[in-house]
Design an enzyme around this catalytic site. Structure first.
Site, PDB file in Angstrom:
ATOM      1  N   GLN A   7      16.623  -9.837  -7.795  1.00  0.00           N
ATOM      2  CA  GLN A   7      17.185 -10.556  -8.946  1.00  0.00           C
ATOM      3  C   GLN A   7      18.630 -10.979  -8.692  1.00  0.00           C
ATOM      4  O   GLN A   7      19.155 -11.852  -9.391  1.00  0.00           O
ATOM      5  CB  GLN A   7      17.072  -9.718 -10.227  1.00  0.00           C
ATOM      6  CG  GLN A   7      15.632  -9.521 -10.682  1.00  0.00           C
ATOM      7  CD  GLN A   7      15.534  -8.698 -11.939  1.00  0.00           C
ATOM      8  OE1 GLN A   7      15.500  -7.485 -11.875  1.00  0.00           O
ATOM      9  NE2 GLN A   7      15.528  -9.332 -13.099  1.00  0.00           N
ATOM     10  N   CYS A  65      13.077  -9.735 -19.551  1.00  0.00           N
ATOM     11  CA  CYS A  65      13.491  -9.767 -18.147  1.00  0.00           C
ATOM     12  C   CYS A  65      14.777 -10.574 -18.048  1.00  0.00           C
ATOM     13  O   CYS A  65      14.864 -11.671 -18.605  1.00  0.00           O
ATOM     14  CB  CYS A  65      12.396 -10.405 -17.295  1.00  0.00           C
ATOM     15  SG  CYS A  65      12.809 -10.477 -15.544  1.00  0.00           S
ATOM     16  N   LEU A  66      15.748 -10.034 -17.319  1.00  0.00           N
ATOM     17  CA  LEU A  66      17.027 -10.735 -17.174  1.00  0.00           C
ATOM     18  C   LEU A  66      16.848 -12.044 -16.403  1.00  0.00           C
ATOM     19  O   LEU A  66      17.679 -12.937 -16.515  1.00  0.00           O
ATOM     20  CB  LEU A  66      18.042  -9.827 -16.478  1.00  0.00           C
ATOM     21  CG  LEU A  66      18.335  -8.510 -17.228  1.00  0.00           C
ATOM     22  CD1 LEU A  66      19.212  -7.587 -16.388  1.00  0.00           C
ATOM     23  CD2 LEU A  66      18.984  -8.787 -18.578  1.00  0.00           C
ATOM     24  N   HIS A  84       8.690  -7.049  -9.462  1.00  0.00           N
ATOM     25  CA  HIS A  84       9.697  -7.949  -8.863  1.00  0.00           C
ATOM     26  C   HIS A  84       9.674  -7.849  -7.334  1.00  0.00           C
ATOM     27  O   HIS A  84       9.890  -8.840  -6.634  1.00  0.00           O
ATOM     28  CB  HIS A  84      11.109  -7.586  -9.338  1.00  0.00           C
ATOM     29  CG  HIS A  84      11.489  -8.151 -10.677  1.00  0.00           C
ATOM     30  ND1 HIS A  84      11.564  -9.508 -10.914  1.00  0.00           N
ATOM     31  CD2 HIS A  84      11.853  -7.553 -11.841  1.00  0.00           C
ATOM     32  CE1 HIS A  84      11.951  -9.712 -12.175  1.00  0.00           C
ATOM     33  NE2 HIS A  84      12.126  -8.550 -12.757  1.00  0.00           N
ATOM     34  N   GLY A 124      17.049  -2.221 -16.315  1.00  0.00           N
ATOM     35  CA  GLY A 124      16.564  -2.141 -14.946  1.00  0.00           C
ATOM     36  C   GLY A 124      16.958  -3.400 -14.194  1.00  0.00           C
ATOM     37  O   GLY A 124      17.304  -4.420 -14.807  1.00  0.00           O
ATOM     38  N   HIS A 178       7.446  -2.813 -14.113  1.00  0.00           N
ATOM     39  CA  HIS A 178       8.026  -4.159 -14.231  1.00  0.00           C
ATOM     40  C   HIS A 178       8.921  -4.441 -13.011  1.00  0.00           C
ATOM     41  O   HIS A 178       8.830  -5.509 -12.391  1.00  0.00           O
ATOM     42  CB  HIS A 178       8.838  -4.231 -15.531  1.00  0.00           C
ATOM     43  CG  HIS A 178       9.628  -5.469 -15.730  1.00  0.00           C
ATOM     44  ND1 HIS A 178       9.369  -6.373 -16.734  1.00  0.00           N
ATOM     45  CD2 HIS A 178      10.708  -5.983 -15.062  1.00  0.00           C
ATOM     46  CE1 HIS A 178      10.237  -7.373 -16.677  1.00  0.00           C
ATOM     47  NE2 HIS A 178      11.073  -7.157 -15.663  1.00  0.00           N
ATOM     48  N   GLU A 179       9.766  -3.461 -12.661  1.00  0.00           N
ATOM     49  CA  GLU A 179      10.690  -3.678 -11.527  1.00  0.00           C
ATOM     50  C   GLU A 179       9.932  -3.734 -10.202  1.00  0.00           C
ATOM     51  O   GLU A 179      10.285  -4.513  -9.307  1.00  0.00           O
ATOM     52  CB  GLU A 179      11.764  -2.580 -11.489  1.00  0.00           C
ATOM     53  CG  GLU A 179      12.631  -2.472 -12.737  1.00  0.00           C
ATOM     54  CD  GLU A 179      13.278  -3.775 -13.154  1.00  0.00           C
ATOM     55  OE1 GLU A 179      13.511  -4.635 -12.291  1.00  0.00           O
ATOM     56  OE2 GLU A 179      13.542  -3.951 -14.362  1.00  0.00           O
TER      57      GLU A 179
HETATM   58  O1  K1U Z   1      15.145  -8.079 -15.617  1.00  0.00           O
HETATM   59  C1  K1U Z   1      14.769  -6.929 -15.548  1.00  0.00           C
HETATM   60  O2  K1U Z   1      13.934  -6.580 -14.753  1.00  0.00           O
HETATM   61  C2  K1U Z   1      15.382  -5.941 -16.515  1.00  0.00           C
HETATM   62  C3  K1U Z   1      14.602  -5.761 -17.800  1.00  0.00           C
HETATM   63  C4  K1U Z   1      13.805  -4.482 -17.696  1.00  0.00           C
HETATM   64  C5  K1U Z   1      12.687  -4.292 -18.670  1.00  0.00           C
HETATM   65  C6  K1U Z   1      12.880  -4.380 -20.029  1.00  0.00           C
HETATM   66  C7  K1U Z   1      11.824  -4.165 -20.898  1.00  0.00           C
HETATM   67  C8  K1U Z   1      10.596  -3.859 -20.411  1.00  0.00           C
HETATM   68  C9  K1U Z   1      10.399  -3.801 -19.063  1.00  0.00           C
HETATM   69  C10 K1U Z   1      11.445  -3.991 -18.186  1.00  0.00           C
HETATM   70  C11 K1U Z   1      15.608  -5.685 -18.944  1.00  0.00           C
HETATM   71  O3  K1U Z   1      16.449  -4.849 -18.946  1.00  0.00           O
HETATM   72  S1  K1U Z   1      15.477  -6.853 -20.218  1.00  0.00           S
HETATM   73  C12 K1U Z   1      16.773  -6.366 -21.336  1.00  0.00           C
HETATM   74  C13 K1U Z   1      16.468  -5.150 -22.116  1.00  0.00           C
HETATM   75  O4  K1U Z   1      15.355  -4.681 -22.147  1.00  0.00           O
HETATM   76  C14 K1U Z   1      17.552  -4.450 -22.873  1.00  0.00           C
HETATM   77  C15 K1U Z   1      18.813  -4.953 -22.919  1.00  0.00           C
HETATM   78  C16 K1U Z   1      19.805  -4.285 -23.630  1.00  0.00           C
HETATM   79  C17 K1U Z   1      19.515  -3.128 -24.298  1.00  0.00           C
HETATM   80  C18 K1U Z   1      18.248  -2.629 -24.263  1.00  0.00           C
HETATM   81  C19 K1U Z   1      17.249  -3.275 -23.549  1.00  0.00           C
HETATM   82 ZN    ZN Z   2      12.548  -8.352 -14.752  1.00  0.00          ZN
END
Ligand code: K1U
Ligand code: ZN
Length: 183
Positions: free
Chosen positions: A52, A95-96, A141, A47, A137-138
């Site tokens: 971001q 979270c990225l 943000h 997401g 979560h998004e």
């Molecule tokens: O930064 C963000 O908002 C994105 C975040 C979204 C998220 C992940 C887990 C729970 C709630 C919200 C991510 O994508 S973190 C990376 C991640 O989860 C992932 C990366 C590669 C493969 C699978 C998952």
């Molecule tokens: Zn995030």
């Protein structure tokens, strides 16, 4: 389409409230969503909210397809939560914008959403499981809230110290002439 830099905490832009998209979804918004999706796939993540990548608009992209499955890009403009279940579920979130940190957050297990899609059409949809976790979560943000804001103050402060230290280390690796913030 372009891969854009992702802001990381404690960048103050991540703490601002994003503004609604006014007057419908335009080609400029679609171009932004295309960039967001490419940036999210590159990271990789599941997401991404527009803030971001430094764009304070209420726009989210997501793809919850598992590895090996066809891509399932999804776009949410001006999303609203119409209803949330009393039942909650814990999930280990990442979270990225908070690199290399994962921790459990408890959120409503199911939500009902309303949003505009890529074409500007209004959609109402129920979310559960990872979809419910990710959209909440998004949407946090969009309010300037990070998942670490749901943790205890002690944990959050530890995470922020770690992120500041990582930023300082990354800056020390860059040639002095490339440091834009130095005089
Ligand atoms: O930064 C963000 O908002 C994105 C975040 C979204 C998220 C992940 C887990 C729970 C709630 C919200 C991510 O994508 S973190 C990376 C991640 O989860 C992932 C990366 C590669 C493969 C699978 C998952
Ligand atoms: Zn995030």
């Amino acid at each position: 389409m372009a891969i854009r830099p992702i802001l990381t905490a404690p960048d103050p832009r991540l703490k601002q409230r994003s503004a609604p998209v006014q007057g419908g979804v335009t080609d400029a918004h679609r171009a932004l969503m295309d960039d967001m999706l490419e940036t999210m796939y590159d990271a990789p993540g599941i997401g991404l909210a527009a803030i971001q990548i430094g764009e304070p608009l209420r726009i989210i992209v997501m793809d919850l397809a598992k590895e090996g499955e066809p891509k399932q890009p999804r776009y949410f403009v001006n999303p609203e939560i119409l209803w949330a279940s009393e039942e909650t579920q814990p999930y280990e979130e990442g979270c990225l914008s908070v690199p290399d940190i994962y921790d459990e957050v408890e959120r409503p297990a199911r939500v009902k959403l309303r949003y505009l899609n890529y074409h500007g059409e209004q959609v109402e949809e129920d979310a559960e499981g990872l979809f419910a976790v990710c959209i909440q979560h998004e949407m946090d943000h969009l309010e300037g809230v990070l998942f670490i804001d749901h943790l205890s103050r002690l944990k959050r402060e530890k995470v922020l110290q770690k992120l500041k230290k990582a930023k300082r280390a990354a800056e020390a690796d860059v040639e002095p002439a490339q440091r834009s913030h130095r005089l």
